[in-house]
Design an enzyme around this catalytic site. Sequence first.
Site, PDB file in Angstrom:
ATOM      1  N   LYS A 275       0.844  -1.088   0.143  1.00  0.00           N
ATOM      2  CA  LYS A 275       0.086  -0.245  -0.054  1.00  0.00           C
ATOM      3  C   LYS A 275       0.867   1.280  -0.288  1.00  0.00           C
ATOM      4  CE  LYS A 275      -3.630  -2.412   2.626  1.00  0.00           C
ATOM      5  NZ  LYS A 275      -5.488  -2.141   3.463  1.00  0.00           N
TER       6      LYS A 275
ATOM      7  N   TYR B  61     -12.440  -1.225  -3.238  1.00  0.00           N
ATOM      8  CA  TYR B  61     -13.115  -2.171  -1.673  1.00  0.00           C
ATOM      9  C   TYR B  61     -15.167  -1.413  -2.092  1.00  0.00           C
ATOM     10  CZ  TYR B  61      -8.145  -1.940   0.503  1.00  0.00           C
ATOM     11  OH  TYR B  61      -7.189  -2.119   0.223  1.00  0.00           O
TER      12      TYR B  61
ATOM     13  N   ASN C  85      -1.849  -0.509   7.258  1.00  0.00           N
ATOM     14  CA  ASN C  85      -1.243  -2.010   7.275  1.00  0.00           C
ATOM     15  C   ASN C  85      -1.095  -2.621   6.262  1.00  0.00           C
ATOM     16  OD1 ASN C  85      -2.996  -2.510   5.773  1.00  0.00           O
ATOM     17  ND2 ASN C  85      -4.484  -4.350   6.871  1.00  0.00           N
TER      18      ASN C  85
ATOM     19  N   HIS D 170      -2.204  -5.129   1.421  1.00  0.00           N
ATOM     20  CA  HIS D 170      -3.534  -6.184   1.250  1.00  0.00           C
ATOM     21  C   HIS D 170      -3.160  -7.390   0.394  1.00  0.00           C
ATOM     22  CE1 HIS D 170      -7.953  -6.937  -0.472  1.00  0.00           C
ATOM     23  NE2 HIS D 170      -7.002  -6.971  -1.747  1.00  0.00           N
TER      24      HIS D 170
ATOM     25  N   GLU E 205      -9.943  -9.074  -7.791  1.00  0.00           N
ATOM     26  CA  GLU E 205      -9.169  -9.066  -7.691  1.00  0.00           C
ATOM     27  C   GLU E 205      -8.269  -8.738  -8.515  1.00  0.00           C
ATOM     28  OE1 GLU E 205      -9.970  -7.759  -2.962  1.00  0.00           O
ATOM     29  OE2 GLU E 205      -8.146  -9.078  -3.504  1.00  0.00           O
TER      30      GLU E 205
HETATM   31  P1  CMP Z   1      -7.371  -4.825   3.470  1.00  0.00           P
HETATM   32  O1  CMP Z   1      -6.570  -6.173   4.055  1.00  0.00           O
HETATM   33  O2  CMP Z   1      -7.045  -3.575   2.665  1.00  0.00           O
HETATM   34  O3  CMP Z   1      -8.676  -4.601   3.754  1.00  0.00           O
HETATM   35  C1  CMP Z   1      -9.455  -3.564   3.330  1.00  0.00           C
HETATM   36  C2  CMP Z   1      -8.773  -2.516   4.627  1.00  0.00           C
HETATM   37  O4  CMP Z   1      -9.421  -1.891   5.654  1.00  0.00           O
HETATM   38  C3  CMP Z   1      -7.844  -3.919   5.225  1.00  0.00           C
HETATM   39  O5  CMP Z   1      -6.724  -4.108   4.728  1.00  0.00           O
HETATM   40  C4  CMP Z   1      -7.968  -2.216   6.633  1.00  0.00           C
HETATM   41  O6  CMP Z   1      -6.133  -1.330   5.841  1.00  0.00           O
HETATM   42  C5  CMP Z   1      -8.333  -1.054   6.731  1.00  0.00           C
HETATM   43  N1  CMP Z   1      -9.373  -1.000   7.971  1.00  0.00           N
HETATM   44  C6  CMP Z   1      -9.052   0.302   8.049  1.00  0.00           C
HETATM   45  N2  CMP Z   1     -10.177  -0.214   9.782  1.00  0.00           N
HETATM   46  C7  CMP Z   1     -10.506  -1.459   9.151  1.00  0.00           C
HETATM   47  C8  CMP Z   1     -11.826  -1.777  10.663  1.00  0.00           C
HETATM   48  N3  CMP Z   1     -11.664  -1.537  11.014  1.00  0.00           N
HETATM   49  N4  CMP Z   1     -11.388  -3.645  10.138  1.00  0.00           N
HETATM   50  C9  CMP Z   1     -11.006  -3.874   9.142  1.00  0.00           C
HETATM   51  N5  CMP Z   1     -10.703  -3.153   8.223  1.00  0.00           N
HETATM   52  C10 CMP Z   1      -9.598  -1.850   8.534  1.00  0.00           C
END
Ligand code: CMP
Length: 145
Positions: free
Chosen positions: A11, A51, A118, A121, A132
């Site tokens: 990311k 998303y 984070n 993904h 995806e």
């Molecule tokens: P990702 O694997 O990219 O899939 C959805 C993303 O939403 C997740 O990683 C996080 O970066 C983001 N996110 C932010 N807040 C939350 C939450 N409370 N629960 C899950 N995903 C979250």
Amino acid sequence: MVIERTLSMAKPDAVEKNCIGAVVARLEQVGLKVVAAKMVLLTRSEAERFYAVHKGKHFFETLVTFITSGPLLAMVLEGENAILKNREVMGATDPRKALPGTIRGDFAKDIGDRMERNVVHGSDAPETAKNEIGFFFGEMEIFSR
Ligand code: CMP
């Protein structure tokens, strides 16, 4: 032996932290092969489409704003049980819960409750992976080995 493909993104925070090489190394260390890769700056509508499953959730707007804040590295990973293997090496979605030795555990410990940052993904299931991968790549851009 099940050879799968999965979609991985380093990311915008990974690009910003200058750790995309380290992320790729972690993926390769567990036997995943990068068979396609490109840097992409998503538009807002593209991010909302990617998303879409999270539309309506409290973190949706923050997530879309973040994922469009800079370029990301999109990759197709291939390997035995690639979807699960990638999720294991990424660690828990919430980096505060991710174990040391996982990508999120090692590169996203500093994000507090900004869970969108984070670092990586990964697709969560075969159908999601197919969709995806198709979002970012055409079949001619994927180099199976
Ligand atoms: P990702 O694997 O990219 O899939 C959805 C993303 O939403 C997740 O990683 C996080 O970066 C983001 N996110 C932010 N807040 C939350 C939450 N409370 N629960 C899950 N995903 C979250």
